[in-house]
Design a protein around this motif. Structure first.
Motif, PDB file in Angstrom:
ATOM      1  N   GLU A 368      -9.629 -36.635  -3.454  1.00 57.89           N
ATOM      2  CA  GLU A 368     -10.223 -36.390  -2.259  1.00 57.89           C
ATOM      3  C   GLU A 368     -11.359 -37.004  -2.020  1.00 57.89           C
ATOM      4  OE1 GLU A 368      -7.486 -38.037  -0.672  1.00 57.89           O
ATOM      5  OE2 GLU A 368      -6.261 -36.945  -1.200  1.00 57.89           O
ATOM      6  N   SER A 369     -12.582 -36.380  -2.601  1.00 65.24           N
ATOM      7  CA  SER A 369     -13.528 -35.571  -2.642  1.00 65.24           C
ATOM      8  C   SER A 369     -14.048 -35.612  -4.072  1.00 65.24           C
ATOM      9  CB  SER A 369     -13.785 -34.585  -1.328  1.00 65.24           C
ATOM     10  OG  SER A 369     -15.672 -34.184  -1.439  1.00 65.24           O
ATOM     11  N   TYR A 405      -8.269 -41.879  -5.588  1.00 63.24           N
ATOM     12  CA  TYR A 405      -8.338 -42.018  -4.166  1.00 63.24           C
ATOM     13  C   TYR A 405      -9.524 -40.677  -3.308  1.00 63.24           C
ATOM     14  CZ  TYR A 405      -4.663 -45.054  -4.188  1.00 63.24           C
ATOM     15  OH  TYR A 405      -3.211 -46.314  -4.642  1.00 63.24           O
ATOM     16  N   PHE A 406      -9.881 -41.427  -2.365  1.00 59.55           N
ATOM     17  CA  PHE A 406     -11.306 -40.309  -2.330  1.00 59.55           C
ATOM     18  C   PHE A 406     -10.956 -41.356   0.219  1.00 59.55           C
ATOM     19  CE2 PHE A 406     -13.033 -41.611  -6.520  1.00 59.55           C
ATOM     20  CZ  PHE A 406     -12.758 -40.078  -7.103  1.00 59.55           C
ATOM     21  N   LEU A 408     -13.674 -40.692   3.011  1.00 53.67           N
ATOM     22  CA  LEU A 408     -14.928 -40.224   3.556  1.00 53.67           C
ATOM     23  C   LEU A 408     -14.892 -39.851   4.886  1.00 53.67           C
ATOM     24  CD1 LEU A 408     -16.652 -43.755   2.609  1.00 53.67           C
ATOM     25  CD2 LEU A 408     -16.643 -41.632   2.009  1.00 53.67           C
ATOM     26  N   THR A 421     -19.641 -36.776  -5.024  1.00 51.85           N
ATOM     27  CA  THR A 421     -18.487 -37.192  -5.468  1.00 51.85           C
ATOM     28  C   THR A 421     -18.970 -38.464  -6.697  1.00 51.85           C
ATOM     29  OG1 THR A 421     -17.351 -37.187  -3.255  1.00 51.85           O
ATOM     30  CG2 THR A 421     -16.870 -40.217  -5.288  1.00 51.85           C
ATOM     31  N   SER A 440     -10.499 -46.053  -4.965  1.00 51.65           N
ATOM     32  CA  SER A 440      -9.852 -46.491  -3.366  1.00 51.65           C
ATOM     33  C   SER A 440     -10.321 -45.589  -2.496  1.00 51.65           C
ATOM     34  CB  SER A 440      -9.257 -46.555  -3.556  1.00 51.65           C
ATOM     35  OG  SER A 440      -8.697 -47.485  -2.431  1.00 51.65           O
ATOM     36  N   PHE A 441     -11.828 -45.423  -1.290  1.00 48.46           N
ATOM     37  CA  PHE A 441     -12.688 -45.466  -0.338  1.00 48.46           C
ATOM     38  C   PHE A 441     -11.393 -45.578   0.826  1.00 48.46           C
ATOM     39  CE2 PHE A 441     -15.228 -44.505  -3.923  1.00 48.46           C
ATOM     40  CZ  PHE A 441     -16.099 -43.153  -3.185  1.00 48.46           C
ATOM     41  N   SER A 442     -11.069 -44.118   1.216  1.00 53.26           N
ATOM     42  CA  SER A 442     -10.283 -44.361   2.830  1.00 53.26           C
ATOM     43  C   SER A 442     -10.689 -44.125   3.921  1.00 53.26           C
ATOM     44  CB  SER A 442      -8.830 -44.503   2.997  1.00 53.26           C
ATOM     45  OG  SER A 442      -8.673 -42.703   2.950  1.00 53.26           O
ATOM     46  N   LYS A 467     -21.359 -44.918   2.506  1.00 53.65           N
ATOM     47  CA  LYS A 467     -20.508 -46.403   1.899  1.00 53.65           C
ATOM     48  C   LYS A 467     -22.082 -46.889   0.914  1.00 53.65           C
ATOM     49  CE  LYS A 467     -19.019 -51.040   2.742  1.00 53.65           C
ATOM     50  NZ  LYS A 467     -18.321 -51.665   3.638  1.00 53.65           N
ATOM     51  N   ILE A 484     -13.325 -50.378  -0.468  1.00 53.26           N
ATOM     52  CA  ILE A 484     -13.118 -49.271   0.035  1.00 53.26           C
ATOM     53  C   ILE A 484     -12.731 -49.344   2.194  1.00 53.26           C
ATOM     54  CG2 ILE A 484     -14.959 -48.281   2.194  1.00 53.26           C
ATOM     55  CD1 ILE A 484     -16.945 -47.929   0.197  1.00 53.26           C
TER      56      ILE A 484
END
Length: 597
Positions: A368-369, A405-406, A408, A421, A440-442, A467, A484
């Motif tokens: 996540e972070s 997986y991260f 934002l 990060t 991968s950023f959600s 981003k 992203i």
């Protein structure tokens, strides 16, 4: 019946509509008391990847007095042909128009499928809004994860089921069949009987009030209408129905493999996680039952890969023993197993090696972070030192493909957290220069029934700026791939996640303008949505702003966990304090799941 061969002669991916899959269930129409068209409001390849959809299909079809057939949103090309030739939408099993069924029952897994509800109903010549339907129309029913806030789509449905259907579905079916067989019947009589079933929500039995452009209150119309709808919970997962003869798709779908759910719920208390709260408490299936299910699924499907599903597979208490027994029995048959939800803090490399005995893939972690401060805010419970040690050992054993997986826009996130990060990624590269990283950023979406349900959805400008920082520092590395998630898709999801009944008209109007398949980036047209919001005098940022803790919420009448508990967890988050694991056997009940209070 529909002349499918002619209709599909020049349609893209006709296998979406043919039916006739292995393990399909087809029954004699005249012998059945209740006929259900089970609808998934997205394309075939998405719907057929959802385990919950198949569970409902077989739950209904296991009864001799019930028939269940499937329908999905057609592709744009077939929708056009159906309209041009005035052919009603039909089921896959027998190609019968779905408006001839008693129920059209929707499985709702994702907010960006809501326009698909309208596509299906409209193509079936069924009025979209419940108030416009007559007694002769099918009953329109909904269930699934997104109905834990049912309000944005409440005006479309006669009945919405809240919670886990395995034990409640028979109750609902029995009441409906009894009502149907009575000579004098009205929907009001049916609704009165169904409202007594825990988990059943009937939107037309409630009045909604708004003040100053915001949701204000929802009140029952009658003294027999429940004020609070409690989520239905299946407590004995080990003895609960599970389909071991699943439908095998005719074309490649998103998740083309067998599934066995080994555990439901999660102990982790990640404060952003919708699934972690709506599937409480944590429950297990026994090792013996799981292995038997695997045997049956392999025998009945021929699948060579089985996914052991849960929200946190490595928290299953006998995971090592389970994987040992599975690989010992099935590796010689070249059957592989995947654990899609491994935790970085209790990850076992020996476990990873065993599940990759047949096919070795990469390792995936949701961290996540890169900021340890922010991970405390969200209660992730992962220490950087421990994570890097895990990766170091993994690299030594030949694991060189890592996906991380991260998120934002998490609550309290700052630019410094983004740079942390980046620093973490550099530390990973320093450990192994040959590693291939997929990042991968959600975008964080505040979800109902979580401690972050009051938080804001971050502005596009801030997300875009962060981003660009990520791309500037990481995108030039040849061994890094950055993905992203589309901001506009996240924005719409955030609006629907915390929306109220005023959004039903927005959804309908946007659909009427041509909006379709919003869960597919190539189809999303935000301009149509902006027009629909404007024409209905609704500012969508009403639903993405930070919400005052004292405001009434559109989903307050749906009980999942105690609101006081969520408030305390939010306070701890903003102080950077962590919470311990949720263990059902301890019966602490701090969140109220046990008693529903």
């Amino acid at each position: 019946m529909i002349d499918v061969d002619r209709l599909l002669s020049d349609v893209e991916k006709p296998s979406r509509y043919i039916g006739n899959e292995h393990n399909i269930v087809i029954k004699t129409w005249s012998d059945i008391k209740l006929k259900v068209a089970l609808a998934f409001p997205d394309l075939y390849e998405i719907g057929m990847s959802h385990l919950g959809f198949q569970i409902i299909y077989y739950l209904l079809n296991r009864r001799e007095d019930v028939l269940c057939e499937r329908v999905f949103v057609p592709g744009i090309d077939l929708e056009r042909k159906l309209r041009d030739e005035r052919i009603p939408l039909f089921t896959l099993e027998t190609k019968r128009p779905i408006n001839e069924f008693d129920w059209i029952a929707f499985s709702l897994a994702y907010e960006l499928t809501y326009s698909g509800i309208i596509t299906i109903l409209n193509l079936a010549n069924v009025p979209v809004f419940s108030k416009e339907r007559a007694e002769s129309h099918p009953l329109i029913v909904a269930g699934g994860p997104t109905v834990l806030n049912p309000e944005p789509i409440a005006d479309f449905f006669d009945i919405i089921f809240i919670g886990e259907a395995e034990e409640a579905l028979d109750e609902i079916v029995d009441i409906y069949i009894k009502w149907k067989e009575e000579t004098k019947r009205s929907k009001e009589e049916l609704f009165k009987a169904l409202s007594k079933v825990e988990g059943v929500y009937i939107p037309s039995l409630y009045e909604v009030e708004y003040k100053n452009g915001k949701f204000f209150n929802l009140t029952p119309k009658y003294d027999w209408t429940p004020k609070v709808i409690k989520r239905r919970i299946v407590y004995d997962l080990d003895n609960t129905f599970f389909p071991t003869k699943p439908l095998v798709p005719l074309q490649q779908v998103v998740h083309d493999r067998g599934f066995v759910e080994i555990m439901r719920g999660c102990q982790r208390n990640c404060r952003f996680c919708f699934a972690g709260y709506i599937y409480r408490p944590k429950r297990y299936r026994s090792v013996e039952k799981i292995i038997n299910y695997v045997r049956e699924i392999i025998k009945n499907t021929g699948y060579e890969e089985i996914s052991l599903l849960s929200l946190s597979s490595s928290d299953y208490p006998e995971i090592e023993r389970l994987v040992n027994l599975l690989t010992e029995e099935f590796s010689k048959e070249l059957v592989s197993f995947s654990l899609p939800s491994l935790r970085a803090d209790n990850f076992s490399l020996s476990l990873a090696e065993k599940i990759s005995k047949v096919r070795k893939s990469g390792l995936t972690f949701a961290i996540e972070s890169g900021s340890e401060r922010l991970r405390k805010v969200i209660n992730k419970g992962l220490r950087e030192e421990d994570f890097l040690k895990t990766l170091e050992i993994a690299f030594q054993k030949g694991w060189n493909n890592i996906k991380l997986y991260f998120m934002l826009g998490l609550p309290t996130e700052t630019n410094d957290d983004i740079y942390q990060t980046i620093d973490l990624v550099y530390k990973i590269l320093k450990l192994n220069k040959k590693v291939k990283l997929h990042l991968s950023f959600s975008v964080f979406i505040p979800k109902p029934h979580t401690p972050f349900q009051w938080e804001r959805f971050e502005d596009k400008g801030i997300i875009e700026a962060r981003k660009q920082v990520l791309f500037k520092h990481l995108n030039k590395k040849k061994n890094i791939v950055i993905d992203i998630h589309d901001y506009n898709m996240s924005f719409l999801e955030a609006v629907f996640s915390r929306g109220d009944r005023r959004l039903a008209k927005v959804i309908f109007d946007s659909w009427s303008k041509g909006s379709r398949l919003e869960g597919w980036k190539e189809y999303l047209n935000l301009t149509l949505w902006k027009e629909a919001f404007s024409e209905n005098n609704i500012d969508p940022t009403t639903y993405t702003r930070e919400i005052d803790i004292n405001e009434k919420l559109p989903w307050d009448h749906i009980f999942v966990v105690s609101k006081n508990y969520l408030i305390k967890e939010r306070e701890k988050a903003h102080k950077g304090l962590e919470s311990g694991a949720c263990e059902w056997k301890v019966l602490c009940d701090f969140c109220g799941v046990k008693h529903g209070e």
